[in-house]
Write an enzyme that holds these catalytic residues in place. Structure first.
Site, short mmCIF file in Angstrom:
data_model
loop_
_atom_site.label_atom_id
_atom_site.label_comp_id
_atom_site.label_asym_id
_atom_site.label_seq_id
_atom_site.Cartn_x
_atom_site.Cartn_y
_atom_site.Cartn_z
N HIS A 54 0.45 -1.19 0.19
CA HIS A 54 -0.15 -0.32 0.12
C HIS A 54 1.35 1.48 0.25
O HIS A 54 1.98 1.51 0.12
CB HIS A 54 -0.95 0.04 1.02
CG HIS A 54 -0.57 0.24 2.57
ND1 HIS A 54 0.81 -0.78 3.09
CD2 HIS A 54 -0.49 1.15 3.46
CE1 HIS A 54 0.45 -0.40 4.02
NE2 HIS A 54 0.37 -0.17 4.58
N HIS A 56 1.43 3.56 1.66
CA HIS A 56 1.96 4.67 3.43
C HIS A 56 3.06 4.80 3.02
O HIS A 56 4.12 4.54 2.42
CB HIS A 56 1.52 3.72 4.72
CG HIS A 56 -0.25 4.66 4.66
ND1 HIS A 56 -0.66 3.65 6.01
CD2 HIS A 56 -0.68 5.61 4.55
CE1 HIS A 56 -2.23 3.80 5.78
NE2 HIS A 56 -1.82 4.87 5.01
N ASP A 58 5.70 4.90 5.49
CA ASP A 58 6.77 3.90 6.10
C ASP A 58 6.90 2.54 5.03
O ASP A 58 6.78 1.62 5.50
CB ASP A 58 5.95 3.68 7.39
CG ASP A 58 4.90 3.41 7.77
OD1 ASP A 58 3.89 3.62 6.99
OD2 ASP A 58 4.89 2.26 8.57
N HIS A 59 6.32 2.57 3.66
CA HIS A 59 5.75 1.04 2.57
C HIS A 59 7.26 1.68 1.20
O HIS A 59 7.07 0.58 0.72
CB HIS A 59 4.43 0.71 2.75
CG HIS A 59 4.43 0.11 4.14
ND1 HIS A 59 3.75 -1.24 4.11
CD2 HIS A 59 3.48 0.67 4.82
CE1 HIS A 59 3.88 -1.17 5.51
NE2 HIS A 59 3.67 0.02 5.95
N HIS A 113 -7.47 -0.85 5.58
CA HIS A 113 -6.70 -0.22 6.53
C HIS A 113 -6.67 0.89 5.72
O HIS A 113 -6.46 2.33 5.57
CB HIS A 113 -4.88 -1.08 6.40
CG HIS A 113 -4.27 -0.16 7.14
ND1 HIS A 113 -4.13 0.29 7.92
CD2 HIS A 113 -2.80 0.27 6.09
CE1 HIS A 113 -2.28 1.82 8.39
NE2 HIS A 113 -1.86 1.55 6.89
N ASP A 137 0.22 -3.67 6.42
CA ASP A 137 -0.55 -3.09 7.74
C ASP A 137 -2.48 -4.30 7.75
O ASP A 137 -2.52 -2.73 7.86
CB ASP A 137 -0.59 -1.99 7.82
CG ASP A 137 0.62 -1.47 8.04
OD1 ASP A 137 1.92 -2.11 7.79
OD2 ASP A 137 0.81 -0.01 7.90
N HIS A 175 5.59 -4.72 10.48
CA HIS A 175 5.65 -3.98 11.58
C HIS A 175 6.16 -4.69 12.98
O HIS A 175 5.30 -5.61 12.85
CB HIS A 175 4.68 -3.02 12.50
CG HIS A 175 4.46 -1.56 11.61
ND1 HIS A 175 4.63 -0.49 11.32
CD2 HIS A 175 3.75 -1.36 10.49
CE1 HIS A 175 4.52 0.06 10.77
NE2 HIS A 175 3.94 -0.01 9.95
FE FE Z 1 2.77 0.90 7.78
ZN ZN Z 2 0.16 1.78 6.42
#
Ligand code: FE
Ligand code: ZN
Length: 257
Positions: A54, A56, A58-59, A113, A137, A175
């Site tokens: 996805h 985001h 942090d990905h 999410h 996530d 995570h």
């Molecule tokens: Fe994440």
């Molecule tokens: Zn995420």
């Protein structure tokens, strides 16, 4: 296919997939480029693919820098994430297949999410029992992702797809949230000996700074409250008789935990 788990940012994991013979590597959800570049150098491997679950940061945060170093690498992501994933070239839909290292992964559409979230499932190779699930996530060890762009109904449907995979599936989530997730789980599933046992193991692993990922889907089915919305014990704990409302209330309580 060998899977290397790399630590990134404060609590992210990046997964580097290494093809045994060709020297090529792929990466799932590069939060940042640094740890990936270091591991590629150590392995003497060339990056040929980025699999994003996805959009985001942090990905996908490492996509641009990795592409600068490896311009031939191809970037996969969900069709509904068009315009949100840097460098994306493949726009995947439910049931599509992607290939790496002679293995095929099935694309599972898992909105909730985010609205474009996908998971990659590599079924076991012939003669072996373990499949590999890269679920970003959506499903966490002992928990699930927050509902930023989706409804409880969407998330239940998405988690239901993941729950239908074999018990012998390794869950590579993005995570290290397991300890906190299980602390919450114990508050809503108070009489579950398998959960209590798992909590002790995870607590001691984290005291020794060990990773708790991958987890095993069979264990998730027994201990993760977000895969157990239809269990009477959890419905009772939420004071509800309806599976979907039970899930929504669990998610709401976890948001406040
Ligand atoms: Fe994440
Ligand atoms: Zn995420």
């Amino acid at each position: 296919m060998q899977i290397h788990r790399l630590e990134a940012l404060s609590d992210n994991y990046i997964f580097l997939l290494q093809a045994p013979q060709t020297g090529s590597a792929a990466v799932v959800d590069p939060a940042e480029a640094g740890p990936v570049l270091a591991k590629l150098a150590e392995l003497g491997a060339t990056l040929t693919a980025i699999f994003n679950t996805h959009h985001h940061p942090d990905h996908v945060g490492g996509n641009r820098q990795l592409l600068a170093q490896y311009p031939n690498a191809v970037v996969y992501g969900g069709a509904a994430d068009r315009g949100r994933i840097p460098g994306q070239q493949f726009f995947l839909e439910a049931g599509d297949r992607v290939e790496f290292a002679g293995r095929q992964a099935e694309v599972i559409f898992v909105p909730g999410h985010t609205r474009g979230h996908i998971a990659y499932y590599f079924p076991p190779v012939a003669g072996e029992s373990w499949g590999e699930l890269f679920c970003g996530d959506t499903l966490f060890a002992g928990g699930c992702g927050r509902l930023f762009e989706g409804t409880p109904a969407q998330m239940v449907e998405s988690l239901g797809k993941l729950r239908s995979l074999p018990d012998t599936t390794r869950v590579w989530c993005a995570h290290e949230y397991t300890l906190k997730n299980l602390q919450f789980a114990l508050t809503v599933d108070t009489q579950n000996p398998v959960l209590q046992q798992r909590f002790k193991q995870v607590e001691s692993a984290r005291q020794q700074k060990q990773a708790t990922i991958p987890s095993e889907l069979g264990l998730e089915k027994q201990t993760n409250p977000f895969l157990r919305w239809d269990q009477p014990v959890l419905q009772q704990a939420m004071g509800l008789a309806d599976p979907l409302r039970t899930f929504a209330r669990l998610r709401g309580q976890k948001d406040q935990f």
